[in-house]
Design a protein around this motif. Structure first.
Motif, mmCIF file in Angstrom:
data_model
loop_
_atom_site.group_PDB
_atom_site.id
_atom_site.type_symbol
_atom_site.label_atom_id
_atom_site.label_comp_id
_atom_site.label_asym_id
_atom_site.label_seq_id
_atom_site.Cartn_x
_atom_site.Cartn_y
_atom_site.Cartn_z
ATOM 1 N N ALA A 7 0.857 -1.192 0.000
ATOM 2 C CA ALA A 7 0.000 0.000 0.000
ATOM 3 C C ALA A 7 0.888 1.235 0.000
ATOM 4 O O ALA A 7 1.753 1.392 0.865
ATOM 5 C CB ALA A 7 -0.913 0.014 1.221
ATOM 6 N N LEU A 25 -5.817 0.746 7.908
ATOM 7 C CA LEU A 25 -4.928 -0.222 7.259
ATOM 8 C C LEU A 25 -4.488 -1.311 8.232
ATOM 9 O O LEU A 25 -4.369 -2.488 7.862
ATOM 10 C CB LEU A 25 -3.711 0.488 6.678
ATOM 11 N N LEU A 33 0.596 -7.431 4.140
ATOM 12 C CA LEU A 33 0.430 -6.021 3.793
ATOM 13 C C LEU A 33 1.634 -5.220 4.264
ATOM 14 O O LEU A 33 2.036 -5.306 5.433
ATOM 15 C CB LEU A 33 -0.849 -5.468 4.437
ATOM 16 N N ILE A 35 3.217 -1.177 4.139
ATOM 17 C CA ILE A 35 2.769 0.205 3.935
ATOM 18 C C ILE A 35 3.978 1.115 3.752
ATOM 19 O O ILE A 35 4.928 1.069 4.548
ATOM 20 C CB ILE A 35 1.928 0.702 5.133
ATOM 21 N N MET A 88 -1.255 -1.009 -4.092
ATOM 22 C CA MET A 88 -2.460 -0.236 -3.807
ATOM 23 C C MET A 88 -2.105 1.237 -3.702
ATOM 24 O O MET A 88 -1.304 1.643 -2.864
ATOM 25 C CB MET A 88 -3.102 -0.690 -2.500
ATOM 26 N N LEU A 90 -3.308 4.581 -2.470
ATOM 27 C CA LEU A 90 -4.295 4.975 -1.464
ATOM 28 C C LEU A 90 -4.144 6.445 -1.113
ATOM 29 O O LEU A 90 -3.042 6.898 -0.786
ATOM 30 C CB LEU A 90 -4.113 4.118 -0.205
ATOM 31 N N ILE A 101 -9.135 -4.788 1.283
ATOM 32 C CA ILE A 101 -8.031 -5.315 0.483
ATOM 33 C C ILE A 101 -8.239 -6.788 0.170
ATOM 34 O O ILE A 101 -8.061 -7.230 -0.974
ATOM 35 C CB ILE A 101 -6.693 -5.083 1.201
ATOM 36 N N ALA A 172 -8.179 4.543 -4.121
ATOM 37 C CA ALA A 172 -8.037 3.267 -3.398
ATOM 38 C C ALA A 172 -8.052 2.118 -4.394
ATOM 39 O O ALA A 172 -8.801 1.161 -4.249
ATOM 40 C CB ALA A 172 -9.139 3.096 -2.359
ATOM 41 N N ILE A 174 -6.261 -1.040 -6.600
ATOM 42 C CA ILE A 174 -5.234 -2.068 -6.473
ATOM 43 C C ILE A 174 -4.849 -2.551 -7.865
ATOM 44 O O ILE A 174 -5.719 -2.876 -8.686
ATOM 45 C CB ILE A 174 -5.708 -3.233 -5.597
#
Length: 337
Positions: A7, A25, A33, A35, A88, A90, A101, A172, A174
């Motif tokens: 993300a 998140l 995931l 970030i 992703m 975002l 997600i 948002a 993906i």
């Protein structure tokens, strides 16, 4: 095993939004995931706050504001995505439901789609969640203007099952790793010529031209405040819309629709609103030559199928000149009050 989702958040003075965004998140049910936040030389102390309060988040501090597209390109390269991974994009103000997600990745895999979006609902300026839709995907008009399907309509009036759309709003979205590798130009998913606005639509055009499908997944729900640009920023958005069409539309469409409308738009705004016309001309002069040059790197795609399909898609956004004129007059009336 589900692929890793990276993300990426491009932030600019987004300190008011980041805590809630990151909290959402952290509650995601998808098991893999990572970030990354790229801070665009903000003056709100976000980099220091992240170091103290979110050490698990990778932060890239840019020394200048590089905009949306270049920011995400930097993050994507830093993530070193593999073909089975996902990226992703975002927005800092987006708040994801916990299954967002996971639901979107599962749908991409099931439908063999290259990218997609969930059901983005509108949130008010104070963060209050509404029952109105921001977007469930992009439609496309014959003049090269993308619109948000479902914009301004009640959540309950939207489809219940996943379905194919022209593209996905970058708030948002993906993107699968295979598609990113396939359509990137010089290693960039988003066109770096576009500082802000319409980068996601440019990706829509290019991905469609390469045969990828985009899926809208109602079961993936998020809230997004969105924005309505005004003044010079609005002209920036309008110019980028034309620039993306110049890059991606076949020559007959450019000659019949884009170039005449571009000239008339500049003329009309110069006559009616003076400064706006000058802003629009300045931005067109800045971005269109570069996008024209990049046509040689792009597959141009006819829009006939998507135009017919988009005609049946619901939205409160204006689709034609008459609707745009009424919206313009209403905005003028509010200003005069």
């Amino acid at each position: 095993m589900p692929g890793t989702v990276y993300a990426g958040i491009v932030a600019y003075n987004s300190m008011d939004d980041l805590p809630a965004c990151l909290s959402a998140l952290e509650q995601q049910t998808h098991p893999h995931l990572h970030i990354t936040i790229l801070d665009n030389a903000s003056a709100d102390g976000a980099v220091d706050w992240l170091a103290t309060n979110a050490p698990q988040v990778r932060c890239i501090a840019s020394e200048e504001n590089v905009g949306f597209g270049r920011g995400h390109n930097t993050i994507i390269k830093a993530c070193n995505l593999q073909p089975d991974d996902y990226y992703m994009a975002l927005n800092p103000d987006a708040l994801l439901e916990p299954a967002y997600i996971a639901a979107l990745v599962a749908a991409l895999d099931e439908h063999g789609a290259g990218w997609g979006t969930g059901h983005l609902c509108l949130s008010a300026d104070d963060g209050t969640r509404t029952d109105l839709t921001y977007s469930i995907g992009h439609g496309m008009l014959h003049n090269g203007n993308a619109f948000n399907i479902g914009s301004g309509l009640h959540y309950a009036h939207m489809p219940d099952e996943p379905y194919e759309v022209f593209g996905a709003p970058g708030a948002a979205a993906i993107y699968c790793g295979k598609m990113i590798r396939d359509i990137s130009v010089d290693g960039d998913l988003f066109d770096p010529t576009l500082f802000l606005y319409y980068e996601d639509v440019d990706v829509d055009w290019r991905a469609q031209a390469h045969g990828w499908r985009c899926i809208s997944v109602p079961g993936a729900v998020a809230w997004h405040r969105g924005s309505s640009p005004h003044g010079e920023l609005l002209m920036h958005a309008v110019a980028n819309r034309y620039a993306v069409a110049v890059k991606n539309m076949p020559l007959p469409g450019l000659l019949c629709f884009i170039f005449p409308r571009m000239a008339l738009n500049v003329l009309a705004r110069t006559v009616i609103q003076g400064q706006q016309g000058r802003w629009l001309f300045k931005q067109l002069r800045r971005v269109v030559p570069g996008m024209w040059a990049r046509r040689r790197l792009t597959r141009q795609m006819p829009l006939r199928h998507w135009i017919r399909w988009s005609d049946s898609q619901p939205t409160t956004q204006p689709r034609n000149f008459i609707q745009r004129w009424h919206k313009f007059r209403a905005a003028q009336a509010r200003t005069e009050r």
